[in-house]
Design an enzyme around this catalytic site. Structure first.
Site, PDB file in Angstrom:
ATOM      1  CD  GLU A   1      -1.581  -3.353   9.549  1.00  0.00           C
ATOM      2  OE1 GLU A   1      -1.293  -2.225   9.419  1.00  0.00           O
ATOM      3  OE2 GLU A   1      -2.496  -4.101   8.696  1.00  0.00           O
TER       4      GLU A   1
ATOM      5  CD  GLU B   1      -0.923   0.500   4.699  1.00  0.00           C
ATOM      6  OE1 GLU B   1       0.128  -0.480   4.686  1.00  0.00           O
ATOM      7  OE2 GLU B   1      -1.835   0.156   4.662  1.00  0.00           O
TER       8      GLU B   1
ATOM      9  CG  HIS C   1      -2.158  -1.117   1.236  1.00  0.00           C
ATOM     10  ND1 HIS C   1      -2.268  -1.774   2.560  1.00  0.00           N
ATOM     11  CD2 HIS C   1      -2.472  -1.608   0.193  1.00  0.00           C
ATOM     12  CE1 HIS C   1      -3.171  -2.683   2.095  1.00  0.00           C
ATOM     13  NE2 HIS C   1      -3.304  -2.680   0.671  1.00  0.00           N
TER      14      HIS C   1
ATOM     15  CG  HIS D   1       0.397  -4.035   5.710  1.00  0.00           C
ATOM     16  ND1 HIS D   1      -0.343  -3.637   4.623  1.00  0.00           N
ATOM     17  CD2 HIS D   1       0.910  -5.198   5.356  1.00  0.00           C
ATOM     18  CE1 HIS D   1      -0.573  -4.531   3.756  1.00  0.00           C
ATOM     19  NE2 HIS D   1       0.314  -5.689   4.152  1.00  0.00           N
TER      20      HIS D   1
END
EC number: 3.4.17.24
Length: 1138
Positions: free
Chosen positions: A1007, A828, A825, A922
């Site tokens: 994350e 990010e 992504h 991420h």
């Protein structure tokens, strides 16, 4: 009237017998029904019931309801209504008791409707509008009746709504309790859209009444009455007709004025919040000030998907992509939290959990034949290399699939200089009537640049001449390097405007007579060993972008040095969101105060407006930049619109743009008006990032957290149902922040998070390769080419074998694999900073790094979505799709990076070398801390109602080991935030597909927060690049400890045992149980080893007492093998959570 207490208890134990009248008071008894003609007896019973239920509270009412008391009271209402005339006292007492009972009886409304009591109460109300004593209990009962939707509609048909407007009225000190109940009853009735339509004509009346109460209630004693009026308006404006009536009645101005007068009184916040909600809801919906919500850039796909959003976008007629939706779907607005002291949202019940147990089991067969996968063997040369030619260890390892160097770009590329600091001397004004085009100057071609550095830190200015009208500061900052740009023509000034009209930067200090300019670059070589501005320029040349970017942003060129001071999470000022919303509402009330001046627009290629410096200048035409339009709405306020992802009509979150032409000390406000997520960490202390060029050339090149009065809220711009997945009534959100600049004529950059471009990655990889030692095995392959023509790098990192002996080569080839990926992504960017920390640690010279390379073979794809990163996308690649939802069936044409990455993993599974760990890095926009998502069959089943046998749920708990280790050593990591549940919406993500199809038990998504931490060492701090890189390094150390926990340790001497003791101390491990009695171990183990074991046991005692089956275990040690002593001592340990 008997006011006594009851004297005994009946056989049912519910009520008793009156000691005065000796009448049975039990509702279970038919005595009440049999004595309906005895008026005094009924009244006595009702008096006692009223007192009994008033004093007893909810428990007594519950018993009364459970024994059928509600039905008996309703029958009494029907019977009493048949009397001519009905007894006023009986009706008064009956409705008083019913008002108490109805609140506890869930079926009260249904019972009343079936018994016909509804109409009795309505008729009684109509006949006694002036009888305030009877009116109050009747209204209380009607309020309870109205909680049932069917009853509310029925009452509306009987004229109750109009009846309520006869009761409520302007300010009066009399009967305030009656007015309060009337408003509450009306509010309950108006929750029905049918009743709301009936009340539309009364909106002006309600507004007048509210104004009157606001004007006269100066001591604020009747806040509940005023709030009741607002509640009625709120329910009416839930429908389109109500909103129109509110606007026509000048409701926006009325509520705005009354609310602003209440701001100074804290106790009036409920009124202000409700008024704010009504005004925001009624603010006329507008479409975004764009010709289309599709991206301004377009990349033609050679293979358009057969279905899905991208296919819909390609088949969509022109002009149909953005429509204003005025539907009555305002559920989202109702659920919105407008309180200023709101708390951060927590996880709620998850309805997305996978309930099909078959989808939670690993696939038995591979989906692709091995012959098809054999082509990927060339990416695993290390598994077959014999290293017979040891000179191989001293040359750079380049993948056999690496493509030739990309041809250098022939487009003119503008290099950042200290130019854009606009000239202090005034420039000549254009002739009247002429378009003020910039002076035509040649752009700076990167191919012609030769970069040299003055060692003494000072340049020769003898032959320099100043560009006309470019009177830049001649005072140069001491200690800065100077870079000469040979072959560059003189550059024009300017810092904003559109791409085709933007003036190229002026070189700092003027342009030399030999057409040579001087660029001041902060000397950050010692602080940033992986950054080289010259090398970055070379990397930019081979980067392909859809807009064909021709500029390089200062921050990417200068680099970023993390600040030494901590940046605390911003404490939100009370009332800031409310203030911002009221400022937005002022636009509608005072439209003449709005400039509405477009100062930057990628859709219109027109010349910039020269306004004497009254407006800021914007630019986003550089790698990873995202800003589509800037509109000046007030002197110091700007609305900003982000560009959609290419081949998409949404995904607005990432931003990165340049601002110049600012004034020092002016309070600028920036509003990004087309955000899509319903909430953001900007509401919970997160700040935007700013990079000042003035600060950079002064020796402080860094991104800093900045901005005040930051908040995130729903605005009046309507989202098209086409872009909202078919949902109607959705709105965009505004992220707003205020900023005061410290330097005159500065050039500043703002970003959602710390930018990390594709060219930066390529630069870092080259610098890492230069750091490679002969003991390090590093190979860089080109996995594939993206849709945009950029290469996707694949790294292999491990340790070279110590020798060419068979044992060493065998150990080298049989090392377990760890597969890492990142940046699927584009928005990010924190994932890339974590990956940078991982790569730097892996290529480091520390003993731990060397041990890690000896333990594993690392396969790393550091950027899965280069095209999205280059073009400033937030979520998608050039295919317009989220690549992390394509892992189940990736297309080689549309998703090449995912297709080939999955193929690598499928090849490893086919040769029985599936990775020990797979982790995809991420960033998370709505949570704090760093945490992991994993996959567990058991934990997913536990969260659902699936019935499964114990054998079906057999599962090794090893997937929790790595997160557990990280929680013990990484201060930013939170085990409490981790989840191992598989959700339906995530079944096509890398984590779930690798777990299910490749069979990797330890398959994770890691994350990292975009905001900061709320626990541990970094609690209350915003996360920075230093912490992110530290997280990447600590992930590596955790892998090393995981290795020691999942495979035998060969300890050759006592020093290694002491290392084990140190590890136990650092990770706070405790031994749970021993394989045999301690005396047996003492008898079997030699004294030197026993002394080391004694050290281990002493650590255990210090950390928590003697080892026993009840001791808590924080780590595991499977086996200790001492080759030299030929002694095997097995420890049986188990891992349990904190």
């Amino acid at each position: 009237m008997c006011m006594c207490r009851f004297g005994g208890v009946c056989m049912n134990g519910c009520v008793s017998v009156c000691v005065c009248t000796y009448k049975c008071l039990c509702p279970c008894s038919p005595v009440i029904e049999c004595n309906t003609q005895d008026l005094q007896s009924i009244l006595n019973i009702l008096y006692i019931l009223n007192e009994l239920l008033t004093v007893g509270g909810g428990r007594r009412i519950g018993v009364f309801v459970s024994k059928g008391g509600t039905g008996i009271l309703l029958q009494l209402v029907i019977s009493a209504s048949k009397e001519s005339p009905p007894s006023e006292e009986v009706m008064l007492q009956l409705h008083s008791v019913l008002a108490k009972v109805g609140q506890k009886d869930r079926k009260f409304g249904v019972k009343a409707r079936l018994n016909g009591a509804l109409n009795v109460t309505v008729n009684l109300l109509k006949q006694n509008l002036q009888n305030y004593k009877l009116l109050l209990p009747c209204l209380l009962v009607l309020q309870v009746y109205s909680s049932n939707t069917v009853n509310a509609v029925s009452l509306g048909k009987n004229g109750v709504v109009e009846l309520m407007f006869k009761i409520i009225g302007p300010y009066s000190k009399k009967n305030t309790s009656l007015l309060k109940v009337s408003l509450d009853t009306l509010g309950a009735l108006l929750k029905s859209k049918t009743n709301a339509q009936r009340a539309v004509v009364h909106v002006p009346v309600l507004l007048y009444i509210y104004q009157d109460w606001h004007r006269n209630d100066t001591r604020h004693r009747h806040i509940l009455i005023r709030k009741g009026i607002l509640s009625c308006l709120k329910n009416i404006t839930n429908i389109k007709l109500g909103r129109k009536a509110f606007i026509d009645a000048d409701g926006m101005r009325i509520l705005y004025n009354t609310s602003t007068e209440c701001l100074s009184v804290r106790t009036l916040d409920p009124l202000i919040n409700t008024s704010s909600l009504i005004m925001r809801k009624c603010f006329p919906k507008n479409r975004l000030p764009l010709p289309t919500i599709k991206s301004v850039f377009h990349h033609q796909l050679l293979h358009v998907p057969a279905g899905g959003p991208v296919a819909q976008l390609y088949n969509q007629p022109l002009g149909m992509d953005d429509v204003v939706d005025e539907s009555d779907n305002n559920e989202e607005a109702e659920a919105e939290n407008d309180m200023e002291n709101e708390v951060e949202e927590k996880d709620h019940h998850n309805d997305d959990i996978e309930t099909d147990i078959n989808k939670l089991r690993p696939k038995e067969t591979h989906s692709r034949p091995f012959e098809e996968l054999k082509i990927y063997e060339r990416f695993f040369m290390e598994l077959s290399e014999d290293f017979q030619v040891m000179q191989y260890t001293f040359v750079s390892l380049k993948g056999v699939t690496a493509t030739p160097a990309a041809p250098k770009s022939h487009r003119p590329i503008i290099v950042p200089t200290a130019q854009a600091l606009p000239p202090k001397t005034p420039t000549a004004a254009p002739l009247q009537g002429e378009c003020p085009h910039p002076a035509p100057v040649p752009a700076l071609d990167l191919d012609t640049i030769n970069i040299t550095k003055d060692q003494d830190g000072c340049g020769d200015h003898t032959h320099s001449r100043t560009h006309p009208g470019a009177g830049l500061e001649q005072e140069l900052v001491q200690g800065l390097e100077r870079v000469s740009l040979d072959g560059a023509g003189p550059q024009g000034g300017g810092g904003g405007g559109n791409k085709h009209n933007r003036q190229p930067p002026i070189l700092a200090g003027g342009v030399a007579s030999s057409e040579e300019g001087v660029l001041h670059v902060p000397d950050t070589a010692l602080l940033l060993p992986l950054h080289d501005p010259d090398l970055y320029v070379e990397m930019v040349k081979s980067t392909s972008s859809v807009p064909q970017f021709s500029e390089v942003a200062y921050p990417d060129y200068f680099g970023h040095v993390a600040p030494t001071s901590r940046e605390h999470i911003l404490e939100r000022v009370y009332g800031v969101q409310r203030t911002k919303i009221f400022q937005d509402i002022e636009r509608l009330i005072h439209p003449n105060d709005i400039l509405d001046k477009v100062v930057y627009d990628l859709d219109i290629q027109s010349c910039p407006v020269v306004d004497g410096g009254e407006s800021l200048k914007f630019n986003s035409q550089f790698e990873s930049g995202n800003l589509r339009k800037a509109v000046q709405v007030r002197k110091f306020e700007y609305d900003l619109v982000l560009n959609s992802d290419i081949n998409s009509n949404h995904y607005h979150q990432w931003f990165y743009f340049e601002v110049s032409g600012m004034r020092v000390g002016a309070p600028y406000r920036f509003n990004i008006i087309n955000c899509e997520k319903s909430n953001s960490q900007f509401n919970y202390g997160m700040q935007v990032l700013m990079y000042s060029v003035q600060e950079a050339i002064s020796g402080r090149p860094r991104w800093v957290r900045t901005g005040t009065d930051i908040c995130y809220y729903k605005n009046h711009f309507s989202r098209s149902s086409i872009a909202a997945g078919g949902q109607k009534g959705k709105s965009y959100y505004t992220m707003t922040f205020s900023m005061t600049f410290n330097h005159k004529d500065d050039v500043c950059y703002f970003a959602y998070h710390y930018p990390y471009t594709y060219s930066t990655l390529k630069m870092h990889l080259q610098k890492l390769e230069a750091l490679r030692t002969p003991q390090t095995y590093l190979r860089e392959d080109v996995l594939c080419e993206t849709l945009g023509g950029n290469s996707c790098p694949l790294l292999t990192i491990t340790a070279m074998p110590e020798s060419t002996s068979n044992d060493q080569i065998c150990q080298f080839r049989n090392r377990p694999l760890v597969f890492l990926s990142s940046r699927v992504h584009p928005g990010e960017t924190n994932a890339s900073w974590v990956m940078k920390g991982t790569l730097e640690f892996l290529m480091g010279s520390s003993p731990l790094a060397h041990s890690l390379r000896e333990a594993y073979i690392f396969k790393i794809v550091p950027m899965l979505n280069p095209d999205g990163v280059v073009n400033g996308n937030h979520r998608c690649s050039l295919s317009g799709e989220d690549l992390n939802r394509q892992w189940q069936n990736p297309s080689p044409e549309l998703h090449p990076t995912i297709y080939h990455t999955k193929s690598l993993l499928q090849y490893l599974a086919a040769i029985q070398r599936a990775p020990l760990v797979f982790c995809d890095y991420h960033g998370h926009s709505r949570k704090k801390n760093v945490f992991m998502y994993g996959c567990s069959l058991k934990e997913t089943v536990w969260e659902t109602n699936i019935s499964a046998t114990s054998c079906e749920l057999h599962e090794d708990l090893g997937y929790r080991t790595l997160p557990k280790i990280l929680s013990q050593m990484a201060p930013a990591f939170s085990l409490a935030s981790c989840s191992f549940v598989v959700e339906r919406s995530k079944e096509a993500t890398a984590r779930v597909v690798v777990w299910r199809e490749i069979g990797v038990q330890r398959s994770y998504t890691m994350e990292s927060t975009l905001c900061g931490c709320d626990q541990g060492k970094y609690k209350g701090l915003q996360i920075g690049t230093r912490e992110l890189e530290e997280m990447g390094a600590q992930f590596c150390v955790a892998l090393l400890r995981l290795k020691r926990l999942t495979s035998p340790l060969k300890l050759r001497n006592h020093a290694h045992l002491l290392d084990v003791e140190s590890d136990l101390t650092e990770t706070r491990c405790k031994v749970q149980s021993l394989a045999g009695p301690l005396k047996d171990i003492q008898r079997l183990v030699p004294k030197p080893l026993l002394r080391c074991l004694g050290c281990v046991l002493r650590v255990v005692v210090l950390l928590g007492g003697e080892p026993s089956p009840q001791s808590e275990v924080l780590s595991t040690l499977e086996q200790v093998f001492i080759k030299d002593l030929s002694v095997l001592c097995s420890f049986h340990l188990s891992l349990v959570p904190d």
